[in-house]
Motif scaffolding. Sequence first.
Motif, PDB file in Angstrom:
ATOM      1  N   LEU A   1      -8.661  12.414  -9.018  1.00 35.46           N
ATOM      2  CA  LEU A   1      -7.849  11.499  -8.226  1.00 35.46           C
ATOM      3  C   LEU A   1      -6.634  12.215  -7.631  1.00 35.46           C
ATOM      4  N   LEU A   2      -6.058  11.607  -6.626  1.00 32.68           N
ATOM      5  CA  LEU A   2      -4.870  12.158  -5.984  1.00 32.68           C
ATOM      6  C   LEU A   2      -3.647  11.966  -6.879  1.00 32.68           C
ATOM      7  N   ALA A   3      -2.722  12.893  -6.803  1.00 29.95           N
ATOM      8  CA  ALA A   3      -1.459  12.778  -7.537  1.00 29.95           C
ATOM      9  C   ALA A   3      -0.426  12.107  -6.645  1.00 29.95           C
TER      10      ALA A   3
ATOM     11  N   SER B   1      -0.698  10.620 -11.784  1.00 28.64           N
ATOM     12  CA  SER B   1      -0.734   9.228 -11.330  1.00 28.64           C
ATOM     13  C   SER B   1      -0.935   8.317 -12.527  1.00 28.64           C
ATOM     14  N   ASP B   2      -0.685   7.026 -12.313  1.00 25.60           N
ATOM     15  CA  ASP B   2      -0.969   5.991 -13.314  1.00 25.60           C
ATOM     16  C   ASP B   2      -2.037   5.062 -12.727  1.00 25.60           C
ATOM     17  N   PRO B   3      -3.297   5.517 -12.674  1.00 29.22           N
ATOM     18  CA  PRO B   3      -4.328   4.788 -11.921  1.00 29.22           C
ATOM     19  C   PRO B   3      -4.839   3.539 -12.650  1.00 29.22           C
ATOM     20  N   TYR B   4      -5.185   2.552 -11.838  1.00 25.39           N
ATOM     21  CA  TYR B   4      -5.884   1.374 -12.361  1.00 25.39           C
ATOM     22  C   TYR B   4      -6.917   0.917 -11.329  1.00 25.39           C
ATOM     23  N   LEU B   5      -7.864   0.124 -11.807  1.00 24.79           N
ATOM     24  CA  LEU B   5      -8.985  -0.330 -10.980  1.00 24.79           C
ATOM     25  C   LEU B   5      -8.752  -1.733 -10.454  1.00 24.79           C
TER      26      LEU B   5
END
Length: 511
Positions: A190-192, A203-207
Amino acid sequence: VQPKACMFQGVRSYFVNPPSVVTEFEGDLTSVLNLTWVKNKIQEEDAQPIMDGDLRNVTFRMDVIWEADLEVFFNLSMAKLGVKRVRLNGVVLVDFVGVQPKACMFQGVRSYFVNPPSLVTEFEGDLTSVLNLTWIKQRIQEGCLEQLSKMLVAPNRVGKVLDEQAEHFTVMRPGPKGILEVVVWKAEGLLAKDFNFFGKGTSDPYLVLRCGAVCFKSRPAKKTLNPNFEFRAMFQIVSLNHQQLNIQLLDEDQLGSEFLGMVDLPIQRMAQWGDGGKVSCDLSDKDGNAGENGHVLLSARFRPLIWKSKAEVEEMGICPDRAGFVILGIYSASNLPLGASSTQFWFEATSTGLLSENCAAPVMQVSPKLQQDRRAGEAHAERMAQERLLLRKIEAMRRHHMSLNDIADVLEIEPAHILILEGRAAGTFPTLVQHTIKWNCAFEFVVNTAEAIITLQLKSQTEDAKTTVLGTHTVPVCDLGDPGDSCVQTICLDDKIRVKVFLQVRFLAHI
């Protein structure tokens, strides 16, 4: 196209070339069904199962583009706010339900967007620069689409029953073709979006998973570009050919969220994955370019609704977990307590035994809040005023030790009526009411049919915001009949209120 309630100045339709027409007769059906142009519009998925066979539906697919050049302005304190342009774009399906050999030709018609439409707005006025900030504009558009989805995006529909003898919920709430079970296992590369002076970006990714009007969000994974989610969700599928699943990954920030990547997957393609392995899908940017936004690993299984009896399901072993789709429809409620015309009434339904935390239908569902008919409220208030006046006269005569028959003669009413009035005032006799409200709304649950219990509550709220539970009823799903055996019955709430309901359960095949 115009920015008015009717949306269009008119509508016209025509054959671009002379059609080829072949007429065939069979049984009681008329030649309408056998017109070539009608035949070509009937798709295989539009055979809608019902208890006595199949309804044949004619489905039209329309690409809708609605664009309005507006000059709408609002004065907010000292600021002027305007909406300059609105553009709505999406795919609409129109189902003409139940072709029949009658004058009206169809039992009803229903319409819906198969996927959330795209919405573009342009603002004008003193606050334009603020409202056009990306995250503010996004929130406004998301709020508008959310309200639109509640009415017009599948599985929600608008429509009308054309044949008075047709079953309302068969026409308006036919249930989905099946349930899509999705698991997003992880994402990689994923992108930062978050940077500091002492380390690499993260990043702090979520769906965010969206299919039709239903949307589920995962918890954020902290400080990683390769999150493990194992996020599960279920979606109702009303059209295998037209619906799609949208998966977005966002970076959680204090002031909002930043886009990381997305992918749109046709449901028809996902339904062919089966119950096997996991599939890797590349994420794309907002312009649809893939390759630099990472990828997600997911699996999916489509479970069609079937019309098999409980005995057949057990014998064939096609539904070992006894998963089922339950519809609880509310036609109307009668004998409701009459009060002020501003009093609101609504139903709340909950169910145990849901198959997933992120299920195709929420744990608690709420019907529209409706008010009693104003004329009924005014008539009730007038009747109550007359009863209070009579009671004062009766009490005065009682103080002078007049007999029941003498009081009845003076007031020119029956002695039994006096006893009823006194009984109501003392709380001995219930107040007789005949107030009815029609809802024609449905609650839907995906559950384990062996253990699920649906609880239905009727509530009211007066003008002073006082909420009252008027009655409760429970429905063990295992007590319902075999799939397809639609049940229309009247249930009692609190010994007085009568609710007319529609009940149906269908199993989910395990394929």
